[in-house]
Design an enzyme around this catalytic site. Structure first.
Site, PDB file in Angstrom:
ATOM      1  CG  ASP A   1      -2.316  -4.557  -4.208  1.00 28.65           C
ATOM      2  OD1 ASP A   1      -2.206  -5.793  -4.132  1.00 28.65           O
ATOM      3  OD2 ASP A   1      -1.465  -3.765  -3.744  1.00 28.65           O
TER       4      ASP A   1
ATOM      5  CD  GLU B   1       3.249  -5.614  -2.569  1.00 32.58           C
ATOM      6  OE1 GLU B   1       2.426  -5.425  -3.494  1.00 32.58           O
ATOM      7  OE2 GLU B   1       3.016  -5.294  -1.391  1.00 32.58           O
TER       8      GLU B   1
ATOM      9  CD  GLU C   1       2.274   0.861  -6.112  1.00 29.34           C
ATOM     10  OE1 GLU C   1       3.208   0.035  -6.087  1.00 29.34           O
ATOM     11  OE2 GLU C   1       1.186   0.681  -5.522  1.00 29.34           O
TER      12      GLU C   1
ATOM     13  CG  HIS D   1       5.196  -3.002  -3.868  1.00 28.80           C
ATOM     14  ND1 HIS D   1       5.807  -2.925  -2.641  1.00 28.80           N
ATOM     15  CD2 HIS D   1       3.908  -2.635  -3.673  1.00 28.80           C
ATOM     16  CE1 HIS D   1       4.929  -2.544  -1.738  1.00 28.80           C
ATOM     17  NE2 HIS D   1       3.771  -2.359  -2.326  1.00 28.80           N
TER      18      HIS D   1
ATOM     19  CD  GLU E   1      -0.090  -5.123  -7.131  1.00 29.89           C
ATOM     20  OE1 GLU E   1      -0.354  -4.319  -8.061  1.00 29.89           O
ATOM     21  OE2 GLU E   1       0.527  -4.787  -6.115  1.00 29.89           O
TER      22      GLU E   1
ATOM     23  CG  ASP F   1       9.209  -3.504  -2.201  1.00 30.01           C
ATOM     24  OD1 ASP F   1      10.332  -3.003  -1.969  1.00 30.01           O
ATOM     25  OD2 ASP F   1       8.155  -3.023  -1.759  1.00 30.01           O
TER      26      ASP F   1
HETATM   27 MG   LIG Z   1       0.591  -4.788  -3.982  1.00 31.72          MG
END
Ligand SMILES: [Mg+2]
Length: 383
Positions: free
Chosen positions: A209, A264, A334, A314, A235, A287
Site C-alpha cells: 500500500d 480509497e 481487508e 478499503h 495500491e 472506502d
Molecule cells: Mg490503502
C-alpha cells in the site's frame, strides 16, 4: 417511519506524537508530503493525522436507532450537525435512496467529495443499520443476501509473525520506504518482501500500500526489482487525481503480472468511473466511509462488475463485512491490524474475530454493532 432524533458525536484520539503510537512500530512516515522534509515535523503535530471519528445516531419514531460513522477526519461531525441534521428530522428513514440524493444535492455547491461526502456516508450507513433493525434482518440480507458463507481476509500491517500464527495467507504491507529513501530504500523494500515470504511462506499473497506517495518512475523501477517476488498488487502508487500516471503504471505492472489498485481516496460513482474509464486499475478499493456509504458503493459495485474488476473495499468493519459477503466482485476483504493483535480497541463493539484467515458475518439485525463510548474522548455536539 419518521426520523425523530439525530445525535452527532465527535471522537478525538490522542494527538499524534509522530511515534505512530496507534499503528505500531515501523509504520511509514513517508506520506505523500514527505517529499518536503522541512514540513514533516510540523505535520506530525496536526491532530487530524492521528485519526478520530464522527458518529451519527439516527432514531426513528418507534425508538429504534441506527449508527453510522466516518473515520479519520472528525470535522465531518459539524457538517452532519449543522447542515444534514435539520434536513433529516421528519423524513421517512426507510427512503434511503431519496435521502442520499437530497443530501448530495444540498451539499453539491461545496461538497461532492471530501468531508461533505464523508458526512453523507455516515448518515447513509446509520440509515442502513436502522432499516435492518426495523425489518429484523442483517444488512447483508437487505443488500441481496450472502453470495459466500465466509469472507477470506488479508492482514494489513507489519506484524508478520503474528499474522502467520493467526492463520493469514495474505498480507498488505504499508510501503516501508519512499521517494526520499532513493535506491537504498528500494533495495530495503525488496529485502522486506523477501523477509515476509520467509516468515509467512512462499505462497503468501503480498500487496504493497503506497498511499499515493510514489511516482511513475519510482513505482516501475521498484516493481521491476520485485517482479520475481510474486507481488499481487500495488495500491495507490500515485496521487488519486493522477489518472495518467495510474494508467502508465498499470500498463507496465500488468506486463510483470502485478495488479494495480486504487479508489480509497476517490469519491462516489462519478470519481470512481473516471478511474475505470481511463483504465487506471485492476482492483477498486473504495472506502464505504468516504465514498458515499453503502448506497453509493452498491452503484460503484455495478460499474466494477460491468468491467470485470474486483471491488475490495478499503478498511474493515461491519459495513464492509456486510457488503463483502453479499458482493460477487469482493472475493476477499481487508482487516487492519496494525499492532493491535490481541484485542483491538474499536469504535464499535461486536465486530467478528478473525478465524484462521476468515471472518463470519454475524446475523444480528442491522449492522450488528454498538457504539463504544469509551473508544476515545467524545463530545456530543447537541441534544
Ligand atoms: Mg490503502
Amino acid at each position: 417511519m419518521k426520523i425523530v432524533k439525530v445525535e452527532v458525536f465527535k471522537f478525538t484520539t490522542p494527538k499524534n506524537t509522530g511515534e505512530n503510537v496507534s499503528r505500531g512500530p515501523g509504520w511509514p512516515t513517508d506520506l505523500p508530503w514527505a517529499i518536503y522534509p522541512d514540513i514533516i515535523e510540523h505535520m506530525k503535530h496536526i491532530p487530524n493525522l492521528a485519526g478520530g471519528a464522527a458518529v451519527v445516531k439516527i432514531t426513528a419514531e418507534n425508538g429504534m436507532y441506527g449508527l453510522g460513522s466516518t473515520g479519520l477526519y472528525r470535522q465531518a461531525a459539524e457538517i452532519i450537525e449543522d447542515h444534514l441534521k435539520p434536513m433529516l428530522i421528519g423524513l421517512d428513514c426507510e427512503e434511503i435512496e431519496y435521502i442520499w440524493h437530497l443530501m448530495y444535492l444540498s451539499t453539491s455547491a461545496w461538497g461532492r467529495a471530501g468531508l461533505a461526502m464523508q458526512a453523507i456516508s455516515a448518515v447513509d450507513i446509520a440509515l442502513w443499520d436502522l432499516k435492518g433493525k426495523l425489518y429484523n434482518q442483517p444488512v447483508y440480507q437487505l443488500l441481496g443476501g450472502k453470495v459466500r458463507d465466509r469472507i477470506k481476509v488479508y492482514a494489513t500491517g507489519l506484524a508478520f509473525e503474528d499474522y502467520r500464527d493467526m492463520g493469514y495467507k495474505a498480507v498488505k504491507i504499508p510501503r516501508p520506504y519512499g521517494l526520499v529513501d532513493g535506491k537504498e530504500g528500494m533495495r530495503k523494500t525488496v529485502k522486506c518482501i523477501e523477509y515476509v515470504k520467509k516468515v509467512m511462506g512462499d505462497d503468501t499473497e503480498i500487496a504493497i500500500d503506497v498511499w499515493c506517495a510514489w511516482d511513475v518512475e519510482y513505482t516501475i523501477k521498484l516493481c521491476t526489482m520485485m517482479k520475481d517476488l510474486n507481488i499481487r498488487w500495488i495500491e495507490e502508487p500515485v496521487p488519486a487525481d493522477d489518472y495518467e500516471g495510474y494508467h502508465r503504471i498499470k500498463d507496465a505492472l500488468n506486463s510483470m503480472g502485478i495488479l494495480v489498485s486504487g479508489g480509497e481516496h476517490e469519491f462516489t460513482r462519478w470519481g470512481t468511473r473516471t478511474l475505470i474509464e481511463r483504465d487506471c486499475v485492476d482492483l477498486l478499493q473504495s472506502d464505504i466511509w468516504y465514498t458515499g456509504g453503502l448506497s453509493e458503493i452498491r452503484k460503484i459495485n455495478a460499474l466494477a462488475k460491468a468491467k470485470n474488476l474486483m471491488l475490495v473495499p478499503h478498511c474493515h468493519g461491519m459495513p464492509v463485512f456486510h457488503f463483502s459477503v453479499s458482493s460477487l466482485t469482493s472475493p476477499f476483504a481487508e482487516t487492519l491490524l496494525f499492532n493491535q493483535i490481541t484485542e483491538p480497541s474499536r469504535l464499535f463493539l461486536g465486530e467478528p474475530k478473525v478465524d484462521n484467515g476468515f471472518i463470519d458475518v454475524p446475523d444480528r439485525p442491522g449492522l450488528g454493532y454498538e457504539l463504544n463510548y469509551d473508544w476515545g474522548p467524545c463530545i456530543k455536539l447537541s441534544e
